[in-house]
Design a protein around this motif. Structure first.
Motif, PDB file in Angstrom:
ATOM      1  N   PHE A  50       0.827  -1.208   0.000  1.00 66.53           N
ATOM      2  CA  PHE A  50       0.000   0.000   0.000  1.00 66.53           C
ATOM      3  C   PHE A  50       0.861   1.257   0.000  1.00 66.53           C
ATOM      4  O   PHE A  50       0.629   2.194  -0.774  1.00 66.53           O
ATOM      5  N   SER A  51       1.875   1.290   0.857  1.00 66.44           N
ATOM      6  CA  SER A  51       2.738   2.473   0.939  1.00 66.44           C
ATOM      7  C   SER A  51       3.527   2.673  -0.349  1.00 66.44           C
ATOM      8  O   SER A  51       3.830   3.803  -0.730  1.00 66.44           O
ATOM      9  N   GLY A  52       3.864   1.581  -1.048  1.00 64.58           N
ATOM     10  CA  GLY A  52       4.537   1.713  -2.338  1.00 64.58           C
ATOM     11  C   GLY A  52       3.683   2.441  -3.353  1.00 64.58           C
ATOM     12  O   GLY A  52       4.189   3.229  -4.166  1.00 64.58           O
ATOM     13  N   HIS A 214       7.034   2.342   4.538  1.00 65.67           N
ATOM     14  CA  HIS A 214       7.636   1.512   3.493  1.00 65.67           C
ATOM     15  C   HIS A 214       9.103   1.220   3.788  1.00 65.67           C
ATOM     16  O   HIS A 214       9.575   0.094   3.608  1.00 65.67           O
ATOM     17  N   TRP A 215       9.826   2.229   4.228  1.00 67.64           N
ATOM     18  CA  TRP A 215      11.249   2.076   4.538  1.00 67.64           C
ATOM     19  C   TRP A 215      11.502   1.750   6.014  1.00 67.64           C
ATOM     20  O   TRP A 215      12.653   1.658   6.421  1.00 67.64           O
ATOM     21  N   ILE A 216      10.430   1.588   6.792  1.00 66.47           N
ATOM     22  CA  ILE A 216      10.538   1.455   8.256  1.00 66.47           C
ATOM     23  C   ILE A 216      11.398   2.617   8.762  1.00 66.47           C
ATOM     24  O   ILE A 216      12.380   2.453   9.480  1.00 66.47           O
ATOM     25  N   LEU A 479      -1.974  -2.946 -10.523  1.00 63.77           N
ATOM     26  CA  LEU A 479      -2.482  -4.311 -10.615  1.00 63.77           C
ATOM     27  C   LEU A 479      -1.648  -5.271  -9.774  1.00 63.77           C
ATOM     28  O   LEU A 479      -2.186  -6.066  -8.982  1.00 63.77           O
ATOM     29  N   LEU A 480      -0.328  -5.207  -9.936  1.00 61.11           N
ATOM     30  CA  LEU A 480       0.541  -6.126  -9.206  1.00 61.11           C
ATOM     31  C   LEU A 480       0.517  -5.836  -7.711  1.00 61.11           C
ATOM     32  O   LEU A 480       0.518  -6.767  -6.888  1.00 61.11           O
ATOM     33  N   SER A 481       0.494  -4.559  -7.343  1.00 61.73           N
ATOM     34  CA  SER A 481       0.442  -4.216  -5.925  1.00 61.73           C
ATOM     35  C   SER A 481      -0.877  -4.654  -5.305  1.00 61.73           C
ATOM     36  O   SER A 481      -0.914  -5.094  -4.139  1.00 61.73           O
TER      37      SER A 481
END
Length: 502
Positions: A50-52, A214-216, A479-481
């Motif tokens: 999601f964050s990506g 995303h990167w913590i 789509l892929l995410s």
């Protein structure tokens, strides 16, 4: 029974486990590992996907050279009484700085230097080194960015937006909240007056849903470089193994010919069936995507080429000072420039004047306009990589597989046209040089070219054919995410139901 009788009895031989028993045990542990890896990490995987998607549209805040020049005021040349040679001599450096530039800081022209010991500044009006910026001066500097008044000012060593090691070398900062519609925060070094970061309320909000999870990238962890790196390495590393185990199990359980009684190729129902089918459809993408993220943390040293800073120094000049510049001529030709940069190109001192558009190149001594013909640049480039031969020279007029931009503001600036020089050294180094200024824009070796495909292509889907059609790339990423989110959420539901039932 006596000991002698027992000694005469034949010893019972333990037969080794059969292949079927070993296979059954291996499968059991495969299921156990996948189940517990999913219970532990599926929520994190869902957050990553999601964050990506958020990061596709809102990047982590940065204040790069392009924005610095675009927001700067034109240099007030009548105030410039100190030449670059005098400013540099004031610092008493033992090596030429990696960066030396002149620009306006709160209504005053200032030379800024990036050295191995950190950043330093010298007034171009008075000639003295600047070591402390008071709060009123910082307010004046911040107001030049948007023209808005100041709402508040605080001092910080680091926070969520200035937390990396690069910022630590510039701390402490004045953090100034401007009273504008964007609720802009400006970070100014208290030592030099340099604006190093700016954020808006929009960026801050979306980054809590994007880059930070995303990167913590939480400040409490990110302030410690190695613990943060190890956290990302171990979570993504275990995630890769868990995803591989899941795809393996999915293939073991699918039946395309002798289907199950329900007529389905999958033995599962409800959430478990969604997890099985989505895992088979997108499992390979999940594995490659998490693997590329893991690779970005440079496990075991990573693939990236070493020694790039050494090449940059060789491209510059070993001498300490800068020659005396015709300051009167510089004032005349520099009208309208927002920034002046001082460096050496192939041993020759040069000044580049920056405003909106392409820079203008001047001779470092006379301050008169100059040009670098391609033959001169080739001669300079030949000496950059010692002990190697320049094999190929190319002029790029359009992006290619290794010189391109995705439109992300965090990407390095890759202007065109550009000259590419290929060498036969062990790293098979390529140099990218600006034909207008002779500036070294980039260096890439075989390791970085591999990294371009194993990280950038697999993680950001910046394949050349997709960069031609950005909407198609965005649709494919969505789509892929979405498949990755479905795998993660279904796995989370199934795993947690089992955990709580147990």
């Amino acid at each position: 029974m006596s000991h002698s009788d027992m000694a005469e009895m034949p010893r019972r031989k333990l037969s080794p486990p059969s292949a079927a028993a070993l296979s059954k045990t291996a499968k059991r542990w495969l299921y156990v590992f996948h189940r517990w890896a999913g219970i532990a990490l599926c929520l994190l995987f869902a957050i990553w996907f999601f964050s990506g998607l958020v990061m596709l549209y809102v990047s982590f805040p940065s204040f790069r050279a392009e924005e610095r020049v675009a927001t700067a005021a034109p240099i007030d040349w009548p105030q410039v009484h100190i030449g670059p040679d005098q400013a540099l001599a004031t610092l008493g450096l033992t090596a030429f700085p990696s960066e030396m530039r002149l620009g306006m800081t709160g209504g005053e022209p200032v030379y800024l230097f990036v050295t191995s010991d950190g950043r330093r500044a010298v007034s171009a009006r008075m000639g003295d080194e600047i070591t402390q910026i008071a709060a009123p001066h910082a307010v004046a500097i911040a107001s030049t960015l948007t023209g808005a008044p100041t709402a508040s000012i605080t001092t910080v060593d680091h926070d969520q937006w200035v937390v990396t090691r690069a910022y630590m070398a510039m701390a402490p900062f004045w953090r100034i909240r401007l009273a504008d519609a964007a609720a802009t925060d400006v970070y100014i070094s208290q030592r030099t007056g340099e604006v190093v970061q700016n954020t808006t309320a929009h960026e801050r909000f979306w980054n809590w849903l994007g880059a930070i999870p995303h990167w913590i990238y939480f400040e409490v962890l990110r302030v410690f470089q190695e613990p943060w790196r190890q956290t990302v390495l171990w979570t993504s590393g275990i995630g890769i193994l868990g995803a591989i185990a899941g795809v393996w199990i999915g293939l073991l359980r699918v039946r395309l010919r002798n289907r199950y009684k329900s007529g389905s190729a999958s033995p599962y129902r409800n959430w478990m069936k969604w997890h099985h089918v989505a895992g088979l459809a997108g499992g390979l993408f999940v594995i490659t995507w998490v693997f590329s993220g893991w690779l970005s943390m440079s496990p075991w040293g990573g693939l990236r080429d070493k020694g790039q800073s050494d090449v940059a120094r060789l491209y510059g000049d070993a001498r300490l000072g800068f020659p005396t510049t015709d300051l009167a001529m510089l004032v005349r030709v520099g009208a309208g420039a927002r920034e002046a940069r001082f460096t050496y190109v192939g041993g020759q001192p040069v000044i580049s004047l920056w405003s909106r558009g392409r820079p203008r190149l001047l001779d470092g001594r006379t301050a008169r306009p100059m040009t670098l013909d391609q033959g001169r640049i080739i001669t300079i480039a030949r000496a950059v990589i010692p002990g190697s031969t320049l094999t190929t020279v190319e002029r790029l007029e359009r992006p290619d597989r290794y010189w391109y931009s995705t439109g992300d503001v965090r990407d390095d600036s890759r202007p065109l046209p550009v000259l590419r020089f290929k060498f036969d050294d062990p790293a098979h180094t390529w140099l990218h040089i600006d034909p207008a200024t002779g500036a070294l824009l980039g260096q890439i070796g075989s390791g970085d070219r591999s990294y371009r495909w194993l990280f950038s292509a697999l993680h950001s889907l910046d394949f050349p054919w997709l960069l031609i059609w950005p909407p198609v790339r965005h649709i494919l990423v969505w789509l892929l995410s979405s498949v990755g989110i479905l795998i993660s959420i279904s796995g989370m539901v199934v795993g947690w139901r089992r955990l709580f039932r147990t």
